[in-house]
Design a protein around this motif. Structure first.
Motif, mmCIF file in Angstrom:
data_model
loop_
_atom_site.group_PDB
_atom_site.id
_atom_site.type_symbol
_atom_site.label_atom_id
_atom_site.label_comp_id
_atom_site.label_asym_id
_atom_site.label_seq_id
_atom_site.Cartn_x
_atom_site.Cartn_y
_atom_site.Cartn_z
ATOM 1 N N ALA A 149 0.700 -1.103 -0.014
ATOM 2 C CA ALA A 149 0.087 0.084 0.007
ATOM 3 C C ALA A 149 0.745 1.170 0.294
ATOM 4 O O ALA A 149 0.708 1.955 -0.699
ATOM 5 C CB ALA A 149 -1.045 -0.136 1.285
ATOM 6 N N PRO A 150 1.691 1.232 0.968
ATOM 7 C CA PRO A 150 2.686 2.459 0.847
ATOM 8 C C PRO A 150 3.633 2.807 -0.384
ATOM 9 O O PRO A 150 3.720 3.806 -0.815
ATOM 10 C CB PRO A 150 3.669 2.488 1.838
ATOM 11 N N VAL A 151 3.828 1.563 -0.990
ATOM 12 C CA VAL A 151 4.749 1.651 -2.300
ATOM 13 C C VAL A 151 4.036 2.186 -3.215
ATOM 14 O O VAL A 151 4.228 3.042 -4.378
ATOM 15 C CB VAL A 151 5.088 0.250 -2.469
ATOM 16 N N ILE A 152 2.723 1.887 -3.521
ATOM 17 C CA ILE A 152 1.805 2.363 -4.661
ATOM 18 C C ILE A 152 1.480 3.955 -4.394
ATOM 19 O O ILE A 152 1.386 4.519 -5.662
ATOM 20 C CB ILE A 152 0.407 1.599 -4.530
ATOM 21 N N SER A 153 1.548 4.505 -3.212
ATOM 22 C CA SER A 153 1.387 6.073 -3.359
ATOM 23 C C SER A 153 2.587 6.536 -4.309
ATOM 24 O O SER A 153 2.470 7.453 -4.890
ATOM 25 C CB SER A 153 1.559 6.468 -2.120
ATOM 26 N N ASP A 154 3.836 5.959 -4.122
ATOM 27 C CA ASP A 154 5.034 6.483 -4.641
ATOM 28 C C ASP A 154 4.720 6.113 -6.103
ATOM 29 O O ASP A 154 5.358 7.042 -6.800
ATOM 30 C CB ASP A 154 6.190 5.528 -4.084
ATOM 31 N N VAL A 155 4.486 4.845 -6.436
ATOM 32 C CA VAL A 155 4.345 4.598 -8.091
ATOM 33 C C VAL A 155 3.108 5.538 -8.615
ATOM 34 O O VAL A 155 3.551 5.973 -9.604
ATOM 35 C CB VAL A 155 3.794 3.321 -7.975
ATOM 36 N N LEU A 156 2.180 6.142 -8.100
ATOM 37 C CA LEU A 156 1.422 6.999 -8.526
ATOM 38 C C LEU A 156 2.038 8.407 -8.693
ATOM 39 O O LEU A 156 1.609 9.148 -9.395
ATOM 40 C CB LEU A 156 0.089 7.065 -7.888
ATOM 41 N N GLY A 157 3.130 8.504 -7.782
ATOM 42 C CA GLY A 157 3.647 9.884 -7.795
ATOM 43 C C GLY A 157 4.886 9.826 -8.556
ATOM 44 O O GLY A 157 5.650 10.631 -8.837
ATOM 45 N N GLY A 158 4.650 8.655 -9.476
ATOM 46 C CA GLY A 158 6.005 8.652 -10.664
ATOM 47 C C GLY A 158 7.206 8.009 -10.388
ATOM 48 O O GLY A 158 8.367 8.073 -11.128
ATOM 49 N N TYR A 159 7.373 7.132 -9.228
ATOM 50 C CA TYR A 159 8.484 6.508 -8.975
ATOM 51 C C TYR A 159 8.391 5.110 -9.536
ATOM 52 O O TYR A 159 7.325 4.625 -9.879
ATOM 53 C CB TYR A 159 8.704 6.513 -7.407
#
Ligand code: ADP
Ligand code: MG
Length: 457
Positions: free
Chosen positions: A79-89
């Motif tokens: 779940a925390p990783v997905i926030s990053d992915v949506l932020g372009g990481y």
């Protein structure tokens, strides 16, 4: 943002998941020698009997037991990783462990059962749930599924007739796969290292991802039989690529291109020598390749965790295809999570210790084993698989007593974990009821709109 600002130390999370005893192990009356505590975030392994008993306790960022649900594993890893992915990481989650310990259960699970889904389908649902927010003015999601077998790449979504898998056309397409680096990384955001000619399917909803996984799994089974390989000996990389445009509170539009790789690694036992001379050369090559990629991955993660990148040390990304492909997502700005899976059984104790040591060095804190004998008399000093019906018997053997103690400790740990899981469930329900009541009470002052409840722990 510089690569160190996001903190490469904090970017790597290492968790362990201890699966329940399998039916076969239960029927065989196998001795359970591994216990785990979600609350203490510790895993304890007992090896040997009597005076030679070694008790090893390992600490991790998180520990999951047979009472942890697929949802809990997802909430605390991806779940925390997905926030990053949506932020372009670009981020990666790995499942590492011996064959049969729950890597595929963790990554894929039972895809058409909402409770038993693994992290890949859950990630798909979560990505689309987040993209449904009205601040996203545009988005495009695509998926690819790559297998790395023997340092060779294989496209699991390649659209060929499964019966035709050995045919020249299919081989030709597979051979066209190439790991390349896009030199214009800066202009074409999110590209970096990529596999040229790999199928990237557009997905419009999470169900499309489930369908792709189903298709890949069928293709893989056929491929395995025809090419005499086994899923336990290959790495599978499922990648979701998310491009989005989001309207920011100040009215500007932020464009992001992120990637999430979810990797089901080859069985860790496949890297071990099966005893040398009798191995046929192709198997030996296969073993060396698996060994090389798992060791390289371990080294890369260990070095990154120790701050190697900031210190200017050489990180050996190039030593395996897997680490080369995932280079962008390892270290630097991105979050990485390793989920190490283990079995509780005494039969697997050596492999379990080796998995935990691997995970521990990725975690960055090396523990010290402590010798602790439960009983100090008359021992032959070797663990043995429990015999059928091997309970304490006539009580004359120390080994029987040690085994009984092991079983007791396992049962005690299970009872504690069951109670803790129940308490978590209770807390989750209370918080849901709380929220529902608050929503019902209505907005006295302008209250936040009730959102879809996400269970928190
Ligand atoms: P691997 O991919 O590591 O070889 P699998 O995921 O195929 O292992 O798991 C082996 C078996 O154990 C499967 O039948 C799976 O459903 C079961 N299993 C693994 N982990 C769990 C778990 N945490 N809870 C329940 N069953 C599990
Ligand atoms: Mg598997």
């Amino acid at each position: 943002m510089s690569s160190t600002e996001m903190g490469e130390q904090s970017g790597i999370q290492v968790v362990v998941r201890l699966r329940p005893m399998s039916d076969r192990e239960l029927k065989g009356n196998t001795l359970p020698v591994v216990t785990a505590s979600t609350e203490k975030r510790e895993v304890t392994v007992i090896k040997g009997t009597g005076a030679r008993t070694l008790r090893n306790t390992f600490a991790f960022d998180n520990v999951f037991t047979s009472f942890s649900t697929q949802q809990e594993v997802f909430d605390q890893t991806l779940a925390p990783v997905i926030s990053d992915v949506l932020g372009g990481y670009e981020s990666t989650v790995f499942a590492y462990g011996q064959t049969g310990t729950g890597k595929t259960h963790t990554m894929e699970g039972t895809i058409h059962d909402a409770d038993e889904r693994g992290v890949i389908p859950r990630a798909a649902f979560d990505v689309f749930r987040r993209l449904a927010d009205e601040s996203y003015v545009e988005h495009a999601v695509s998926a690819s599924f790559l297998e790395i077998y023997n340092e060779e790449l294989c496209d699991l979504l390649l659209d060929v007739d499964p019966d035709d898998i050995a045919a020249a056309k299919a081989r030709e397409k597979q051979q066209a796969l190439r790991l390349v680096e896009d030199p214009s990384t800066a202009k074409r955001k999110g590209r970096g290292m990529y596999v040229m000619n790999l199928t990237e399917e557009t997905v419009k909803r999470p169900e499309d991802v489930l369908a792709l996984m189903q298709r890949a799994s069928t293709r893989r089974q056929v491929g395995e039989t025809k090419m005499n390989k086994q899923s336990s000996r290959s790495h599978c990389v499922f990648t979701l690529r998310v491009d989005s445009k989001r309207r920011m509170p100040d009215g500007s539009v932020m464009e992001c291109a992120g990637k999430l790789h979810m990797v089901d690694l080859a069985g860790s036992e496949c890297a071990k020598s099966a005893g040398g001379d009798s191995l046929d050369p192709s198997r030996e090559r296969e073993r060396k390749n698996i060994n090389q990629s798992l060791l390289t991955l371990g080294r890369v993660i260990t070095l990154l965790k120790a701050g190697g990148k900031a210190k200017g040390e050489r990180i050996p990304y190039r030593d395996s295809k897997l680490t080369r492909l995932l280079q962008e997502s390892l270290g630097g700005r991105c979050k990485t999570c390793v989920i190490a899976t283990v079995s509780p059984s005494s039969m697997a104790v050596d492999e379990t210790l080796s998995t935990l040591q691997y995970a521990q060095s990725a975690h960055g804190i090396i523990n010290k084993p402590t010798a602790s004998s439960m009983l100090k008399v008359n021992v032959d000093g070797h663990a043995r698989p429990a015999t059928a019906g091997g309970n304490a018997g006539n009580g004359s053997s120390t080994q029987d007593w040690s085994e009984m103690e092991c079983r007791m400790q396992y049962l005690e740990a299970q009872a504690e974990e069951a109670a803790a899981a129940l308490a978590r469930k209770h807390a989750e329900q209370s918080s849901l009821i709380d929220r529902a009541e608050r929503a019902e009470a209505g907005p006295i002052t302008p209250a936040p709109r009730p959102s879809t409840p996400t269970p928190t722990l």
